[in-house]
Design a protein around this motif. Structure first.
Motif, PDB file in Angstrom:
ATOM      1  N   SER A   1     -67.566  53.955  82.011  1.00 39.62           N
ATOM      2  CA  SER A   1     -66.555  54.928  81.597  1.00 39.62           C
ATOM      3  C   SER A   1     -65.591  55.217  82.740  1.00 39.62           C
ATOM      4  O   SER A   1     -65.956  55.191  83.913  1.00 39.62           O
ATOM      5  N   SER A   2     -64.339  55.466  82.397  1.00 34.36           N
ATOM      6  CA  SER A   2     -63.326  55.819  83.393  1.00 34.36           C
ATOM      7  C   SER A   2     -62.510  57.007  82.888  1.00 34.36           C
ATOM      8  O   SER A   2     -62.442  57.278  81.686  1.00 34.36           O
ATOM      9  N   ASP A   3     -61.897  57.711  83.822  1.00 35.20           N
ATOM     10  CA  ASP A   3     -61.194  58.956  83.530  1.00 35.20           C
ATOM     11  C   ASP A   3     -60.095  58.743  82.489  1.00 35.20           C
ATOM     12  O   ASP A   3     -59.304  57.795  82.580  1.00 35.20           O
ATOM     13  N   LEU A   4     -60.053  59.642  81.497  1.00 39.06           N
ATOM     14  CA  LEU A   4     -59.024  59.558  80.467  1.00 39.06           C
ATOM     15  C   LEU A   4     -57.732  60.241  80.905  1.00 39.06           C
ATOM     16  O   LEU A   4     -56.666  59.992  80.338  1.00 39.06           O
ATOM     17  N   SER A   5     -57.792  61.092  81.933  1.00 38.73           N
ATOM     18  CA  SER A   5     -56.600  61.821  82.370  1.00 38.73           C
ATOM     19  C   SER A   5     -55.917  61.109  83.534  1.00 38.73           C
ATOM     20  O   SER A   5     -56.541  60.351  84.275  1.00 38.73           O
TER      21      SER A   5
ATOM     22  N   TRP B   1     -53.448  63.261  79.298  1.00 41.34           N
ATOM     23  CA  TRP B   1     -54.259  62.105  78.929  1.00 41.34           C
ATOM     24  C   TRP B   1     -53.466  60.822  79.198  1.00 41.34           C
ATOM     25  O   TRP B   1     -52.228  60.850  79.232  1.00 41.34           O
TER      26      TRP B   1
ATOM     27  N   SER C   1     -63.986  60.094  77.989  1.00 43.84           N
ATOM     28  CA  SER C   1     -63.614  59.062  78.950  1.00 43.84           C
ATOM     29  C   SER C   1     -63.448  57.740  78.199  1.00 43.84           C
ATOM     30  O   SER C   1     -63.905  57.596  77.069  1.00 43.84           O
TER      31      SER C   1
ATOM     32  N   LYS D   1     -64.060  53.705  77.658  1.00 47.91           N
ATOM     33  CA  LYS D   1     -65.065  52.673  77.896  1.00 47.91           C
ATOM     34  C   LYS D   1     -64.375  51.383  78.344  1.00 47.91           C
ATOM     35  O   LYS D   1     -63.496  50.868  77.652  1.00 47.91           O
TER      36      LYS D   1
END
Length: 308
Positions: free
Chosen positions: A113-117, A145, A172, A174
């Motif tokens: 997972s990686s940051d969505l913001s 976002w 987050s 994928k």
């Protein structure tokens, strides 16, 4: 000035020998490194300068140093034509791949997972998201976002959003291992834990010459990295200051063609014995990591007396 006068014509010859998609990697210490950089800018063109690599050559300080204990050397990197030249990627490590898991048993395999913001703000990407648990979340202050509301809906429908095991976390993205770059971009600081240090190099020399350890040998892992970045199997690698023979030994193990030149006695005491040992299947240096079993061969030539 004497050293620069000695090295300049050799650099000019080496530049002429480079293939159009070739590169040159020059190991140098602090004493001459900055003078050599300026000279190489003149010979290869400043626009063809790629980077200065810092190689951590020692793993502990020298307590008898009068000033600072030097712990690194430089590797100057120039391309024949930088616009067209690109280094290869380094192989991904087991540690890198181990970060990917499949927490939701996704059919597409392991993911991370990686940051969505993101920091770059856009009003169209600033909207509330309701998690599966019913919690409403918004981007952190000053952020938004990385996607619009419409695109987020597509990601959600494609099961590319992770809300945590309980469905209550900030969402987050994928990232699947099958979709990431299948290699690693090289950084300019090379730690001894990755490419070896001086003591590693001396131990490697001792396996084929226990009487005379070359003054400044390079560890095989250091040369392995350079050859990995700069060439492909079957390419021709030239080392015009062969020293203890590391470059040719590594090139042979990595299925490259090679030419090594050494004007000193090391040609007989180090280079030739080392290559003979490699052909016979020695297991030092990078042998195990590249699954070297021996084989191949080499030709040893002596320069005839000058006719001039």
């Amino acid at each position: 000035s004497q050293w620069l006068s000695l090295i300049k014509p050799r650099l000019e010859i080496l530049r002429n020998l480079l293939s159009d998609n070739g590169s040159i990697w020059i190991s140098i210490d602090d004493d001459e490194g900055h003078y050599l950089k300026v000279l190489c800018d003149e010979v290869f063109g400043r626009s063809n300068f790629v980077n200065t690599v810092i190689w951590e050559k020692k793993y502990s300080p020298q307590n008898d140093a009068k000033w600072l204990s030097d712990s690194h050397d430089f590797v100057l990197v120039y391309a024949k034509n930088k616009i067209d030249w690109r280094p290869n990627l380094l192989p991904r490590t087991k540690e890198m791949d181990a970060r990917y898991k499949n927490l939701d048993k996704d059919e597409r395999g392991v993911w991370k997972s990686s940051d969505l913001s993101v920091k770059t703000y856009s009003a169209s990407c600033d909207f509330p998201i309701t998690t599966p648990s019913g919690r409403v979340v918004t981007p952190p202050p000053g952020r938004c976002w990385r996607t619009t509301k419409e695109k987020f809906k597509e990601l959600l429908d494609d099961n590319r959003v992770w809300f945590g095991d309980k469905g209550d976390n900030v969402p987050s993205i994928k990232r699947f291992l099958t979709e990431v770059k299948q290699g690693m971009t090289t950084m300019t600081i090379w730690k001894y834990t990755d490419v070896g240090h001086n003591q590693d190099a001396r131990k490697e020399v001792l396996t084929f010459n226990s009487h005379s350890v070359f003054a400044t040998p390079k560890p095989e892992r250091l040369i392995e990295r350079i050859i990995t970045l700069a060439s492909n199997e079957g390419d021709l690698v030239l080392d015009s200051f062969l020293g203890s023979g590391t470059t040719c030994a590594v090139a042979l193990k990595m299925k490259r063609r090679f030419i090594g030149i050494e004007l000193g006695e090391h040609a007989y005491t180090h280079c030739e014995p080392r290559l003979r040992s490699v052909v016979n299947g020695e297991q030092g240096g990078i042998s195990k990591s590249v699954d070297w079993k021996g084989g191949g061969g080499y030709k040893f030539y002596e320069l005839a007396p000058s006719l001039i």
